[in-house]
Design an enzyme around this catalytic site. Structure first.
Site, short mmCIF file in Angstrom:
data_model
loop_
_atom_site.label_atom_id
_atom_site.label_comp_id
_atom_site.label_asym_id
_atom_site.label_seq_id
_atom_site.Cartn_x
_atom_site.Cartn_y
_atom_site.Cartn_z
N TYR A 240 11.63 -35.29 -13.29
CA TYR A 240 10.17 -35.17 -13.34
C TYR A 240 9.58 -35.01 -11.96
O TYR A 240 10.24 -35.29 -10.96
CB TYR A 240 9.54 -36.40 -14.03
N LYS B 239 0.83 -1.20 0.00
CA LYS B 239 0.00 0.00 0.00
C LYS B 239 0.87 1.25 0.00
O LYS B 239 0.66 2.17 -0.80
CB LYS B 239 -0.93 -0.01 1.22
N ARG C 263 -3.36 2.91 8.64
CA ARG C 263 -3.69 1.66 7.95
C ARG C 263 -2.47 0.78 7.79
O ARG C 263 -1.37 1.24 7.55
CB ARG C 263 -4.30 1.97 6.58
N HIS D 76 -16.49 -8.53 1.65
CA HIS D 76 -15.47 -9.40 2.22
C HIS D 76 -15.57 -10.81 1.67
O HIS D 76 -14.60 -11.42 1.21
CB HIS D 76 -15.60 -9.42 3.75
N ARG E 94 -3.62 -1.44 -6.27
CA ARG E 94 -2.76 -2.64 -6.20
C ARG E 94 -3.15 -3.54 -7.34
O ARG E 94 -4.24 -3.40 -7.91
CB ARG E 94 -2.94 -3.35 -4.86
N GLU F 207 12.79 -42.62 0.57
CA GLU F 207 11.79 -42.10 1.51
C GLU F 207 12.20 -42.29 2.97
O GLU F 207 11.44 -41.93 3.86
CB GLU F 207 10.42 -42.70 1.24
N GLY G 132 -8.24 -7.26 4.38
CA GLY G 132 -9.10 -7.46 5.55
C GLY G 132 -8.43 -8.18 6.71
O GLY G 132 -9.04 -8.40 7.74
N MET H 212 -5.62 -7.31 8.39
CA MET H 212 -5.08 -6.50 9.46
C MET H 212 -5.93 -5.25 9.66
O MET H 212 -7.04 -5.17 9.14
CB MET H 212 -3.63 -6.20 9.19
N CYS I 229 7.51 -38.04 -5.95
CA CYS I 229 6.14 -38.53 -6.08
C CYS I 229 5.32 -38.36 -4.81
O CYS I 229 4.27 -38.93 -4.66
CB CYS I 229 6.14 -39.99 -6.51
N ASP J 172 6.74 -39.70 3.26
CA ASP J 172 7.40 -40.45 4.32
C ASP J 172 8.73 -39.81 4.71
O ASP J 172 9.09 -39.79 5.88
CB ASP J 172 7.61 -41.90 3.89
N ARG K 222 0.34 -46.95 -6.98
CA ARG K 222 0.37 -47.65 -5.69
C ARG K 222 -0.37 -48.97 -5.87
O ARG K 222 -1.59 -49.03 -5.75
CB ARG K 222 -0.30 -46.80 -4.61
N SER L 162 12.83 -42.26 -6.93
CA SER L 162 11.67 -41.39 -6.81
C SER L 162 11.58 -40.96 -5.35
O SER L 162 11.49 -41.80 -4.46
CB SER L 162 10.42 -42.15 -7.24
N GLY M 198 10.07 -40.08 -2.19
CA GLY M 198 8.76 -40.21 -1.53
C GLY M 198 8.73 -39.20 -0.39
O GLY M 198 9.02 -39.53 0.75
N THR M 199 8.39 -37.98 -0.73
CA THR M 199 8.59 -36.90 0.24
C THR M 199 7.58 -36.94 1.39
O THR M 199 7.81 -36.30 2.41
CB THR M 199 8.56 -35.53 -0.44
#
Lengths: 874, 874
Positions: free
Chosen positions: A850, A23, A93, A455, A337, A744, A102, A104, A830, A768, A561, A763, A765-766
């Site tokens: 990937y 702002k 403000r 709002h 804005r 993992e 809205g 703050m 994955c 676990d 899976r 791969s 396994g984020t």
């Protein structure tokens, strides 16, 4: 040299948003563009962080700089702060680096007291206006700064309106307002044991502190978490000379967008109220007029407004969201804005602006918030089903989307229903910032009051959630948890549907159909595909999932899976028999039946994927997850012609204390190699048959889960390879295939160099990996993570957004070690994070090949990967 | 150049144990010392590993070298392998790098067949001897090489002995033996569908393969795990010309130690049998004569034996364990090795040898296996209690130790009882290698047969477990699971006690008293303390534990698990009330009561430690661990004057899916700061009071558990520090204290640099760190880790022995990062691994300051730390 904590608007510009907040930076920019902006100054975000690190005290240097800036402001306005005859009034403000509408706090009309209100009345010759401003100020100050509930003040106002037979606030007469002021002050004193502060300096510094503190109020914290805003940014505070929209019929206030934020249409879009102050529009108490009507009311003002709106959009190269006030026929801008918009609008606007030559294609791709695509990809009401649906009301199409759920009348009830896995429509008279969590978990929000910029509308568009606002036919009885719409009475828990694109409200449930990628969305996605280097795969276990993902652009399956296929009604008895087998022979009988099912499943996937990569993970969950409970055990025992007690005991023996870290993943194959044999055979037989039948070039990828140690992987791999060689011999054919592993566990990541000697691909396994790195169970963490957010320990759910610092360090290490051993090792991710934009950017930087995510996140991932590539190139 | 796979004894020496195995290397060394060793050669351990990696085939190069060595042996012995008239017979024996007594296989008399047995009879003019050798060979070969059960052969032997009224094997006549041979061959053919192999070359290579394979038999795997022997060492095979102890009354065979392996006394200690072959002594079928009796039987042989034993001990500078055979009055040595001994003997011998000038003090310290101290530190029978105890039998004091438990008659039953948490005494006629697991879990072993060097005795001494062997009064009825000793009948499950130092067997249970460190043990420990650089602390939660640990030399408390104090009967209701509090007020009431208890506990610890460091960990386990179950919930609800249903629901709501990774550790303090406040106050008030009362210099160390993130630590630390400052103000005193953290999640280890900004010390909680790094729940892993050991994936339980490769990498990283941030950061380890010698060596190398372990492991840790320091200096 003294640090500069306070900037006059003349001293800043739009590039200083980190320091001045959005702002403040834009007010400075507009001031320097020569636009009609009331004078003012900004206290920096650094001052806010200094306030917190200084034990919630404003340091003397800052106080000094504020007082100096105030003096400049007095000179500019030719008024004196605290003066009785000619008082300078200001607004205070908040303004953070990122827009948090809205979230703050704001205080208007600051500087008034029992004396200066008289001066103001005299000077403006408008006693009504002066007392209207004073009563507003007392209410806002008491609420925002002192924490007195707004509703008591509202009660006073309502009761006098009722007794006099008024409908609107502007009908209140001078004497009414004086009475209101005196009642307000009485209420203030009763509750706070002190008089309403009369010294404007005291008012000012209390207000500044309140704005600082509002950075850490619960709804701000929640909003930050939702929008990935760091806690250490802080908020700036803007002190600006007041201009008044409540001075009469040639005054007013409004908000507007340069284009339609719901659809993207190129057309000024906004609302205003005559004789009102800012918060009246946003709060949705009176339903405002559309901006076009301003042309009738005040044509000159309207024309100037249009001119400035054009200047601003061309200046910022983006759709603007503006606040303005008209004081006695003179137009002022109070804010501009980049406007929040729905995903649909974002896409339309980006494509228009590329055509208009305003922005490049890269910029267009960067302009779309990847997460927001979610809105476009969720199912829509089927046209067929809509024909038979009953429209019971029509409101404003505030935020598009088809939503269906049970009605709840407050955020708390909505959240509880959500915990019970119900789908929820939140219905409110009007929403306020306290409702934000309820809106977030709801399928959609319906409000009786409020316009397109109320709002509810703004927040819903920000979330990409469906919203119908200002639906006047709806009579909400929040207390009794029921609503009436004409002849219909709808109680808590009843089903309704809302369509945020049309404003229609329907009774009961309506069938939906999947979304598709067409038109400008397709255009943006094609541009994105041209920029990205990461491949996008999908996590799909069923043919339906796979079809959806391919339709959304998936370039392969990164995670199938395999065990999910077992939960089907026909198959679960066989997997149970396999688990409860008393010896290898019994197990093999059950596995032979499962083989038939598994082969069929894999054939289906290979057919849908038409030769694109398919990574199949061997069975992963603890076996007891497949077992029946209670009476179903009896039934199973009967089916198996076995003793109930024995089967029960066997089921119980599979109980684990910490199943997440128990007998699962490749540990199952180490103890029951027959399972791995069956799965390897099913995969290869399926692949060979589809190759023969369809001629696709299929190279199956078999993934071993939960590996800790290279010898463990080698052991399982040997079992698989031996079985595959048997299949090749039987079928007299040899095809290519790859064997790899999930990374993992932290140990696998630490020893990735060794593991890569046996794995052709990793791969990550984020899910676990995150659980184990933190020692944090995903199923249990919700009980206490709330306290972590509240106390600023964590800002995000590490299961939603990859913890780059900790988990990311492990991944980076594993990537380095894996490549050391095997230069061409194929790398992907994955976990849930595979579809999360910031995590995609992180793994793109690490050089992964990937990401794999759920089907509906594939387009999000495509876009995020493109943005990551563009940013990396920069 | 061709690789050398086979070494003649003349070609090797004692330093070649990696290649030739212990037995082969020592046979070579003795050959070169000019001692009387039958000729022979060794097939290397590398040949064994080649056999496994070559798909269990002996490669052509190895076969060729074996055949060449065999020709040399023929020339040396002047006999021909496979010759009818003058047959060369050989033994085929395993020999790994580390001694693994009885774990692998041996075949004697190989080379005999239906024809050469006649030639042997003629040439030796001893037909009885020839057929005795042949029947032994058939039995051993069938058992060891072909896997036929030994017991069927024993049945044949027993039935003919019974029918003829013989007691001992040596009473069998020629015709009896011929009958036995024909029956054996018949049994062989019936079971294996082929004739007993007549070609000696076939016999030889089958036997060599059997020895190779025996490296991976289950008992060898179990032994390796128990003794930390890697799977890739392999075993060598020793082929040696036979000498015969079964040729008559001037022949015999025996085993002996140069000093007493049970007590360490300097005195030849051993046993022999006249007219017997090697395995007769070890198997314990006939009870052999003590070595001193050889002086009467064959004085010259005795004198030569003593001379050579002296030569060997002086040569190896260690107590020797020797096997010998006397053939027609001529002495041959078949093996020497450093003898296994009890901890008591090891200490005595080491001290003697320092005095004798044979070894240095460093060497003496290195000679004691730290784990073996365990034997010396366990409680002994109290002399008082012994006065009233009934001695019901007396056997040989085969391995010292006081043991008390319920009687079980086979390993299987013993293991099951152990699982039920019973203490077990294993009672057997005689033990065999199959009993090793049963012996391991038993408190002690009692055998009816067998001497001081029987299987039971040797294995028990190796394990440091109590054993009484050769207890002739005991009549064991293994089938009916009962034993008779004179008037007493003792059934399965009855209590007895055995004292392995005296050979006494007692009825019922006897009270024990703690051990102390005195005499030579004290001397060794003093030497050790002089060498080590690591400090040794203890994990102690009670005053008793702390006292024991200090008595054993603990230099502080490294881990006081503060919550353990809550399990006391008086306290558990208060902690339950605290957990089930419905609001902060109720919680504070309960905490105020707990404060009193906690303060009392800490005062006790500070008093016992007399100013030594005390690290107190804040409450750690998931709260539901404290809660009652079943009917106890009702009782608690009554006590609390609360509704049962409500309390039940509250208890159930605390259930977690994976409590190990749930709401525990510092997460409890984040949600309930009052707990941390109470504990911090209790610690500091206790310290201040003890300082005032006793004048000790107490610097409390407060440890925050399960930290993941520096902000989390800081949050908890602020709570603690604020409370401590309040205490200081109230008491008008300021004392020093330290705040640190456990490093027990992978994330904490990865981000140790950040965490060190707030932590003054790190204590590595390797139990949890191991669980999380592997994703392996300690409580669930036993279900499948067995399959991992069998398949050679893991060799050790990572919860017992630190996984240096994976978990160790995290620790090393954390040490480096921690020191980067805070150069003087104090570092320790307090998991189970803190008392495990190889783990101690590892953390010593990493530069940690201390280890902390359970009280009974303190002396072990002192010794292991000294060895680590000595090795590091080298």
């Amino acid at each position: 040299m003294m640090k500069k904590w306070v900037y006059l608007f003349e001293e800043g510009n739009a590039s200083m948003r980190e320091l001045l907040g959005g702002k403040g930076a834009n007010l400075a920019e507009m001031t320097n563009l020569g636009l009609p902006i009331p004078h003012g100054f900004t206290i920096t975000t650094q001052a806010c962080m200094d306030y917190f690190s200084n034990g919630e005290k404003i340091n003397a240097e800052i106080i000094d700089q504020i007082e100096k800036a105030l003096k400049v402001l007095q000179n500019q306005q030719n008024k004196i702060f605290g003066d009785v005859a000619n008082p300078l009034l200001v607004s205070v403000r908040s303004g953070a680096r990122a827009s948090m509408p809205g979230m703050m706090d704001t205080i208007l009309n600051l500087g008034l007291n029992d004396e200066s209100v008289k001066g103001l009345a005299q000077r403006t010759n408008n006693e009504r206006f002066a007392y209207d401003s004073y009563r507003r100020f007392i209410q806002m100050f008491s609420d925002v700064v002192m924490g007195l509930s707004k509703s008591k003040f509202e009660d006073v106002l309502q009761s006098i309106k009722k007794s006099k037979g008024y409908v609107y606030d502007y009908e209140l007469q001078v004497e009414d307002l004086k009475y209101v002021v005196s009642e307000y002050k009485k209420f203030y004193k009763e509750n706070l044991k002190s008089d309403f502060p009369q010294n404007p300096k005291d008012q000012l510094f209390l207000a500044i502190e309140a704005v600082f503190k509002s950075w850490n109020n619960p709804r701000a914290i929640y909003y930050r978490k939702l929008n990935d805003i760091p806690a250490d940014w802080g908020t700036a505070v803007n002190i600006q000379a007041m201009v008044f929209g409540n001075m009469g019929q040639t005054s007013g206030t409004g908000v507007a967008f340069t284009r339609n934020p719901a659809t993207g249409e190129k057309q000024i879009y906004g609302e205003y109220l005559i004789n009102a102050q800012g918060e009246d529009v946003v709060a949705g108490i009176r339903t405002p007029s559309p901006i076009i009507k301003l042309k009738e009311d005040l044509e000159n003002v309207y024309n100037e407004f249009i001119k400035i709106a054009d200047i601003l959009e061309n200046h910022y190269h983006d759709m603007q969201d503006m606040e303005f006030t008209i004081e006695n026929g003179k137009l002022y801008f109070l804010q501009t804005r980049n406007g929040k918009r729905t995903a649909q609008a974002a896409i339309e606007i980006a494509c228009q602006m590329v055509e208009e030559g305003l922005i490049s294609k890269e910029e267009a791709v960067l302009r779309i918030e990847p997460k927001s695509l979610d809105q476009l990809l969720h199912p829509k009401f089927s046209n067929e089903a809509l024909k038979n649906a009953t429209v019971i009301a029509k409101g404003l199409p505030a935020s598009p989307g088809a939503a269906c759920g049970r009605v709840y009348f407050n955020a708390e009830d909505a959240k509880n229903a959500h915990k019970r896995k119900e789908k929820v429509i939140l219905v409110r008279m009007e929403t306020s910032p306290e409702d934000i969590e309820g809106m977030h978990i709801a399928e959609g929000t319906l409000t009786a009051h409020g316009g397109m910029t109320s709002h509810a509308a703004v927040v819903a568009r920000g979330m990409g959630a469906a919203c119908v606002s200002g639906c006047k036919e709806v009579e909400v009885d929040e207390e009794n948890k029921v609503m009436h719409i004409g002849q219909y009475t709808i109680a808590e828990g009843d089903y309704i549907c809302i369509d945020g694109s049309t404003g229609c409200v329907y009774l009961g449930q309506i069938k939906t159909i999947p979304a598709t990628i067409t038109g400008n969305l397709e255009k943006i996605m094609t541009w994105a595909d041209g920029f990205r280097t990461l491949k996008i795969r999908t996590n799909a276990d069923t043919i339906n999932d796979a079809k959806t993902a391919v339709m959304f652009g998936a370039e392969g399956i990164g995670l199938c899976r395999s065990e999910h296929m077992f939960f089907n009604e026909n198959r679960i008895p066989e997997i149970r028999k396999m688990i409860l087998a008393r010896n290898v022979e019994e197990r093999k009988v059950a596995l032979d039946k499962l083989l038939v099912f598994q082969k069929e499943d894999y054939k289906g996937l290979f057919e849908v994927l038409e030769g694109k990569n398919v990574t199949i993970r061997l069975i992963d969950p603890p076996l007891h997850e497949f077992l029946p409970k209670g009476d179903d055990i009896k039934e199973l025992a009967n089916q198996m012609h076995r003793d109930y007690e024995e089967v029960l005991a066997q089921c119980e023996s599979l109980h684990e204390f910490n199943p997440m870290m128990g007998h699962r993943g490749c540990r199952l194959c180490v103890t029951f190699p027959e399972i791995a044999q069956m799965q390897a055979r099913a995969i290869m037989e399926a692949a060979i048959e589809v190759i023969k039948e369809k001629g696709y070039n299929i190279v199956p990828e078999i993934m071993v889960p939960l590996v800790d140690e290279v010898k463990e992987l080698k052991f399982v791999k040997n079992i698989i390879v031996d079985e595959i060689n048997k299949v090749f011999k039987e079928k007299n054919i040899v095809i290519k295939y790859h064997i790899g592993t999930m990374i993992e566990t932290p140990r696998a990541a630490l020893l990735a160099d060794e593991i890569a000697t046996e794995a052709e691909f990793f791969s990550f396994g984020t899910n676990d990996l995150t659980q184990m790195t933190f020692g944090l169970s995903r199923d249990d963490a919700s009980k206490f993570l709330g306290a972590y957010y509240e106390n600023g320990i964590y800002e995000n759910d590490p299961f939603a957004k990859l913890d780059q610092k900790g988990v990311g360090k492990l991944i980076a290490n594993a990537v380095k070690l894996g490549k050391q051993t095997r230069n061409d090792i194929h790398l992907g991710i994955c976990g849930e994070h595979g579809g999360e934009p910031s995590s995609i950017e992180f793994v793109n930087k690490l050089g992964l090949d990937y990401v794999s995510c759920s089907p509906y996140r594939v387009p999000i991932a495509r876009l995020a990967a493109a943005q990551a590539a563009i940013k990396l190139k920069k």
